[in-house]
Motif scaffolding. Structure first.
Motif, mmCIF file in Angstrom:
data_model
loop_
_atom_site.group_PDB
_atom_site.id
_atom_site.type_symbol
_atom_site.label_atom_id
_atom_site.label_comp_id
_atom_site.label_asym_id
_atom_site.label_seq_id
_atom_site.Cartn_x
_atom_site.Cartn_y
_atom_site.Cartn_z
ATOM 1 N N VAL A 1 -4.263 -8.835 49.224
ATOM 2 C CA VAL A 1 -5.212 -8.338 50.228
ATOM 3 C C VAL A 1 -5.256 -9.296 51.416
ATOM 4 N N ASP A 2 -5.596 -8.744 52.581
ATOM 5 C CA ASP A 2 -5.750 -9.551 53.792
ATOM 6 C C ASP A 2 -7.208 -9.984 53.893
ATOM 7 N N SER A 3 -7.456 -11.259 53.664
ATOM 8 C CA SER A 3 -8.834 -11.750 53.657
ATOM 9 C C SER A 3 -9.076 -12.880 54.647
ATOM 10 N N TRP A 4 -8.071 -13.231 55.445
ATOM 11 C CA TRP A 4 -8.265 -14.354 56.359
ATOM 12 C C TRP A 4 -9.438 -14.165 57.319
ATOM 13 N N PRO A 5 -9.616 -13.004 57.952
ATOM 14 C CA PRO A 5 -10.753 -12.868 58.877
ATOM 15 C C PRO A 5 -12.100 -13.105 58.200
ATOM 16 N N THR A 6 -12.240 -12.647 56.958
ATOM 17 C CA THR A 6 -13.499 -12.832 56.239
ATOM 18 C C THR A 6 -13.705 -14.289 55.857
ATOM 19 N N HIS B 1 -17.684 -9.231 52.817
ATOM 20 C CA HIS B 1 -16.331 -9.218 52.256
ATOM 21 C C HIS B 1 -15.853 -7.837 51.825
ATOM 22 N N VAL B 2 -16.723 -7.007 51.272
ATOM 23 C CA VAL B 2 -16.271 -5.703 50.790
ATOM 24 C C VAL B 2 -15.930 -4.778 51.954
ATOM 25 N N GLU B 3 -16.785 -4.752 52.965
ATOM 26 C CA GLU B 3 -16.552 -3.836 54.084
ATOM 27 C C GLU B 3 -15.305 -4.206 54.882
ATOM 28 N N ARG B 4 -14.899 -5.471 54.835
ATOM 29 C CA ARG B 4 -13.726 -5.907 55.598
ATOM 30 C C ARG B 4 -12.452 -5.977 54.758
ATOM 31 N N LEU B 5 -12.558 -5.670 53.485
ATOM 32 C CA LEU B 5 -11.425 -5.824 52.577
ATOM 33 C C LEU B 5 -10.293 -4.862 52.936
ATOM 34 N N GLN B 6 -9.084 -5.403 53.073
ATOM 35 C CA GLN B 6 -7.921 -4.593 53.420
ATOM 36 C C GLN B 6 -6.747 -4.946 52.516
ATOM 37 N N PRO B 7 -6.247 -3.988 51.730
ATOM 38 C CA PRO B 7 -5.036 -4.260 50.947
ATOM 39 C C PRO B 7 -3.851 -4.530 51.870
ATOM 40 N N LEU B 8 -2.963 -5.396 51.448
ATOM 41 C CA LEU B 8 -1.742 -5.607 52.212
ATOM 42 C C LEU B 8 -0.803 -4.415 52.017
#
Length: 225
Positions: free
Chosen positions: A26-31, A88-95
């Motif tokens: 998942v892409d989590s860097w922004p969070t 974190h949940v609202e911004r969660l994006q799978p790669l």
């Protein structure tokens, strides 16, 4: 285990793959950078740029925050977790290709688990939100084992439901040096998943057996086995 760069030792089909979570699946860097900078600013410290965060964020909170915040690290951790929990949940994006890869690997009979330095409760909440729990035997996060990644305890916990012993037929796949270090400590196959290959001297201490630029490339490689 002795490896030198991209190795033929990773040519055997794995019995299990242990995945890192953040920026592997998942892409989590922004969070992460948002919550971290809220915390740094709350303690009068200079916020980090994205490049600084990518270079410095590796360890779990209990291993990294004492270095940043000294005796106040637990209070700083509460600030971080409060902000992280809110977004974190609202911004969660799978790669791209991550879920397709997971489904293909499970269909191929490969045991999958997650080993992350994200707090275990957050990790499992994110997996549940994505509907990915069905792919994993267990999701191991920070504080779930006696020690956090790169300690071998997390690998043993991640493999426990499968009955598979740690060894070279277990791949440990992640995007950072700490993932490869954990693989070496546990005697597992170190796999690097990220867009760019290692730079000169970057991963000399724990070189990957294989580098894949993305999830789809790893999936296609295993499909050929």
């Amino acid at each position: 285990m002795t490896l030198n760069g991209d190795s033929d030792q990773a040519n055997g089909k794995p019995r299990a793959i242990l995945f890192d979570w953040d920026n592997t699946l998942v892409d989590s860097w922004p969070t992460i950078i948002d919550a971290l900078n809220v915390t740094l600013e709350a303690y009068g410290k200079t916020p980090w740029t994205m490049d600084e965060a990518r270079a410095r964020v590796r360890k779990s909170m209990r291993d990294s925050f004492p270095e940043l915040f000294g005796d106040q690290w637990r209070q700083a951790g509460e600030v971080f977790y409060e902000r992280y929990a809110a977004i974190h949940v609202e911004r969660l994006q799978p790669l791209p290709g991550a879920e397709e890869m997971l489904k293909s690997l499970v269909d191929a009979g490969i045991h999958l688990s997650v080993v992350s330095n994200k707090k275990g409760d957050f990790l499992r909440q994110e997996s549940k939100h994505l509907g990915w729990d069905r792919y994993f035997g267990v999701l191991v996060g920070a504080l779930d084992a006696e020690k956090d990644k790169p300690a071998i305890e997390v690998v043993e916990l991640a493999l426990a439901p499968s009955g598979i012993e740690k060894g070279p037929d277990v791949w440990f796949a992640g995007d950072a040096d700490i993932d490869l270090e954990c693989a070496y400590k546990a005697g597992c196959m170190p796999i690097l998943i990220r867009e760019h290959p290692p730079g000169p001297g970057e991963l000399d201490s724990h070189p990957p057996a294989k580098h894949f630029p993305n999830c789809d490339a790893l999936c296609k490689y295993i499909d050929t086995m």
